[in-house]
Scaffold this active site. Structure first.
Site, PDB file in Angstrom:
ATOM      1  N   ILE A 162       0.837  -1.202   0.000  1.00 21.75           N
ATOM      2  CA  ILE A 162       0.000   0.000   0.000  1.00 21.75           C
ATOM      3  C   ILE A 162       0.873   1.255   0.000  1.00 21.75           C
ATOM      4  O   ILE A 162       0.561   2.238  -0.668  1.00 21.75           O
ATOM      5  CB  ILE A 162      -0.927   0.003   1.240  1.00 21.75           C
ATOM      6  CG1 ILE A 162      -1.633  -1.339   1.390  1.00 21.75           C
ATOM      7  CG2 ILE A 162      -1.917   1.147   1.166  1.00 21.75           C
ATOM      8  CD1 ILE A 162      -2.393  -1.779   0.173  1.00 21.75           C
ATOM      9  N   GLU A 163       1.965   1.235   0.747  1.00 25.05           N
ATOM     10  CA  GLU A 163       2.784   2.425   0.906  1.00 25.05           C
ATOM     11  C   GLU A 163       3.608   2.740  -0.345  1.00 25.05           C
ATOM     12  O   GLU A 163       3.690   3.901  -0.760  1.00 25.05           O
ATOM     13  CB  GLU A 163       3.725   2.249   2.110  1.00 25.05           C
ATOM     14  CG  GLU A 163       3.036   2.386   3.464  1.00 25.05           C
ATOM     15  CD  GLU A 163       2.631   3.821   3.754  1.00 25.05           C
ATOM     16  OE1 GLU A 163       3.113   4.729   3.062  1.00 25.05           O
ATOM     17  OE2 GLU A 163       1.820   4.030   4.666  1.00 25.05           O
ATOM     18  N   SER A 164       4.255   1.735  -0.916  1.00 26.10           N
ATOM     19  CA  SER A 164       5.236   2.009  -1.966  1.00 26.10           C
ATOM     20  C   SER A 164       5.230   1.003  -3.098  1.00 26.10           C
ATOM     21  O   SER A 164       6.103   1.076  -3.968  1.00 26.10           O
ATOM     22  CB  SER A 164       6.637   2.025  -1.340  1.00 26.10           C
ATOM     23  OG  SER A 164       6.947   0.735  -0.818  1.00 26.10           O
ATOM     24  N   TYR A 267      -7.179   3.944   3.430  1.00 27.96           N
ATOM     25  CA  TYR A 267      -5.917   3.270   3.747  1.00 27.96           C
ATOM     26  C   TYR A 267      -6.144   1.818   4.160  1.00 27.96           C
ATOM     27  O   TYR A 267      -5.590   0.889   3.559  1.00 27.96           O
ATOM     28  CB  TYR A 267      -5.211   4.045   4.855  1.00 27.96           C
ATOM     29  CG  TYR A 267      -3.771   3.662   5.078  1.00 27.96           C
ATOM     30  CD1 TYR A 267      -2.807   3.916   4.118  1.00 27.96           C
ATOM     31  CD2 TYR A 267      -3.370   3.073   6.261  1.00 27.96           C
ATOM     32  CE1 TYR A 267      -1.481   3.592   4.319  1.00 27.96           C
ATOM     33  CE2 TYR A 267      -2.040   2.749   6.485  1.00 27.96           C
ATOM     34  CZ  TYR A 267      -1.102   3.010   5.514  1.00 27.96           C
ATOM     35  OH  TYR A 267       0.211   2.680   5.729  1.00 27.96           O
ATOM     36  N   ARG A 537       0.596   4.216  -6.024  1.00 24.11           N
ATOM     37  CA  ARG A 537       1.827   4.477  -6.759  1.00 24.11           C
ATOM     38  C   ARG A 537       2.104   3.352  -7.743  1.00 24.11           C
ATOM     39  O   ARG A 537       2.021   2.190  -7.393  1.00 24.11           O
ATOM     40  CB  ARG A 537       3.001   4.612  -5.790  1.00 24.11           C
ATOM     41  CG  ARG A 537       2.791   5.701  -4.760  1.00 24.11           C
ATOM     42  CD  ARG A 537       3.989   5.742  -3.821  1.00 24.11           C
ATOM     43  NE  ARG A 537       3.779   6.693  -2.762  1.00 24.11           N
ATOM     44  CZ  ARG A 537       3.151   6.404  -1.648  1.00 24.11           C
ATOM     45  NH1 ARG A 537       2.700   5.194  -1.458  1.00 24.11           N
ATOM     46  NH2 ARG A 537       2.980   7.301  -0.704  1.00 24.11           N
TER      47      ARG A 537
END
Length: 539
Positions: A162-164, A267, A537
């Site tokens: 999820i973050e990167s 999120y 992303r």
């Protein structure tokens, strides 16, 4: 054969023969029984001998009370009992790392339209999912090991998706970096070094340690993993204020009950969607790459500074693959004082150790040089024997920027600079820049009693520079009124530096707008990007 007879008893007084006869008969019978018992007595067998009676056999069983139902009470019918056993956790080893991850899921599932929406988003992008999961194969085993060691929910291993998208080089618009997307200040608070030579926010081991420490801290504060994840994304202060606001209003304080930005609202649904797809990939027409349940990399200790190219060659790996496992490195050299450990593919770590023992050439061709005084890039390049373009490229110095005193620059090794970089430079080296001054040629006249040094001091320049500009000796005397050429920094007005003059006049004409208000508006415009929701992303 001699027969012994008992001695005749003494004469007794005359008694009635009836009672005496009965007494003698009873006495004889008692003596006979005693003699018979002694003759048939058998010695007890030792304990444990074959045939010896057990303690249970020697101890009579206690008698149980006997109950009888009255004749008019009917007997109940015989029913079938449920003999099914509860589920038993299998002890079989996981088939692959995905199976191991599924077994560790422990967070409560989140349901709702947002989860369905994210499931659809990921399921309709199979190429993106394939690239993301393949990239994770380098790092996922280590993350799973750390989460199991800390007894944390295995859903957290999916958070870098999820973050990167598991890209350790990812950088957000708000300057968050690495797989776990640490902001600079948060990274510093968890001892992630950020200097001219490395950025530990991208380091696989250091960033994973810091992220799990942070998540444990947040869970300890909020007591709920969904709120901990919201705080990881939005900030613990913001989540705490949202919880306090709902408490004052008498409203629930769960994740779905709080008022939060769209990015934070989406999120946990993103994480839940990825969890659902990895748990049942067939249901979403997703194919997961095979990731074995074993380490991908091994840790190698460095005793000396080494060029990245040398390490890759000795390990027999491509330099890009080495950097993929060591993404924190910013320079073409690894400084052992600051980065004593590097990661290599499991089998190549053994190859590296073997080849290193046989290596005879230099290990490093670069070192760090601390700039003694503020100078231009051209001046610094001349000091260390490099071209200006090479110095700027290696140290990422933008055009028209000077290097301030105390900055650490990467320069080639020479006979004079051939030592490994000390720990205080490797851990704290920074690059500090300032705009180059624009010099303007000016002619001034010498005063009575002036010499070159006094005139240079009066105008804030060095006597050596003035002597070079005018082809004079440094200690040359000057005649009153003599013309001397100086190159002085050009003064730039505030309006000219800020932008076009027309724009400056337009701001000045609006009544009531103070400088503070203009600065506040500019600051708000700059930070607006950081508060908007981040899209998923792509690599």
């Amino acid at each position: 054969m001699t027969l012994a007879f008992p001695i005749a008893p003494p004469a007794l007084p005359h008694l009635d023969p009836g009672p005496v006869r009965r007494w003698l008969l009873l006495t004889a019978a008692a003596v006979g029984l005693l003699v018979s018992g002694c003759a048939t007595t058998v010695a007890p067998e030792p304990a444990g001998a074959p045939g010896a009676p057990t303690a249970a056999a020697r101890t009579p069983a206690p008698s149980l009370p006997s109950y009888r139902l009255p004749a008019d009470v009917p007997l109940s019918e015989i029913a079938t009992a449920d003999t099914s056993l509860p589920g038993v956790t299998t002890l079989d080893a996981p088939i692959d790392l995905w199976d191991r991850i599924r077994r560790g899921f422990a967070m409560p599932d989140l349901e709702g339209d947002l989860v369905r929406d994210r499931e659809q988003w990921y399921a309709t992008r199979p190429d993106y999912m394939q690239r993301m999961t393949e990239r994770s194969s380098r790092y996922l085993f280590h993350i799973v090991e750390e989460i199991e060691r800390r007894n944390m929910p295995m859903e957290l291993a999916l958070l870098p998706f999820i973050e990167s998208a598991f890209n350790p080089q990812a950088v957000s618009s708000a300057r968050a970096a690495g797989m776990w997307q640490f902001m600079p200040a948060t990274g510093q608070s968890f001892d992630l070094k950020q200097n001219a030579f490395r950025d530990d926010r991208r380091d696989v081991l250091a960033s994973t340690r810091a992220a799990l420490d942070y998540l444990q801290q947040l869970h300890g504060r909020f007591g709920d993993w969904h709120l901990a994840l919201a705080a990881y994304n939005w900030g613990q202060g913001n989540v705490n204020r949202a919880v306090t606001r709902n408490q004052r209003l008498g409203q629930p304080t769960g994740y779905t009950d709080l008022s939060m930005p769209l990015e934070t609202r989406m999120y946990v649904p993103k994480l839940q969607a990825v969890k659902n797809i990895l748990a049942r990939p067939q249901a979403f027409n997703t194919t997961l790459p095979l990731i074995g349940n074993h380490p991908f990399f091994d840790t190698v200790t460095l005793q000396r500074d080494m060029d990245v190219a040398v390490i890759a060659r000795l390990a027999e790996v491509e330099e890009k693959d080495f950097r993929a496992l060591n993404p924190s490195l910013r320079q073409p050299v690894v400084m052992a004082a600051g980065t004593p450990h590097v990661l290599l593919p499991w089998d190549n770590a053994v190859i590296f150790q073997r080849n290193l023992q046989d290596h005879t050439g230099p290990l490093a061709s670069w070192t760090a040089w601390v700039v003694p005084t503020t100078m231009t890039a051209a001046q610094a390049a001349a000091k260390v024997g490099m071209s200006e373009s090479e110095l700027r490229a290696v140290n990422n110095i933008p055009p028209r920027m000077s290097v301030r005193a105390g900055s650490s620059l990467l320069v080639p090794r020479t006979d004079q600079r051939n030592r490994d970089v000390p720990v205080h430079v490797a851990d704290n080296g920074q690059l500090s820049l300032q705009p180059e001054a624009i010099l303007k040629r000016t002619t001034v006249r010498a005063r009575k009693g002036d010499n070159l040094a006094r005139l240079a001091q009066r105008h804030g320049v060095s006597a050596v520079s003035v002597a070079g500009w005018n082809k004079l000796a440094v200690n040359a005397a000057l005649k009153p009124g003599q013309r001397v050429t100086l190159l002085l920094p050009q003064r730039v007005g505030v309006a000219k530096a800020a932008g076009p003059k027309a724009g400056a006049r337009k701001v000045a004409k609006k009544p009531g707008r103070t400088t503070a208000k203009v600065k506040a508006r500019a600051t708000a415009n700059k930070t607006r990007v950081a508060t908007t929701g981040k899209p998923d992303r792509k690599p």
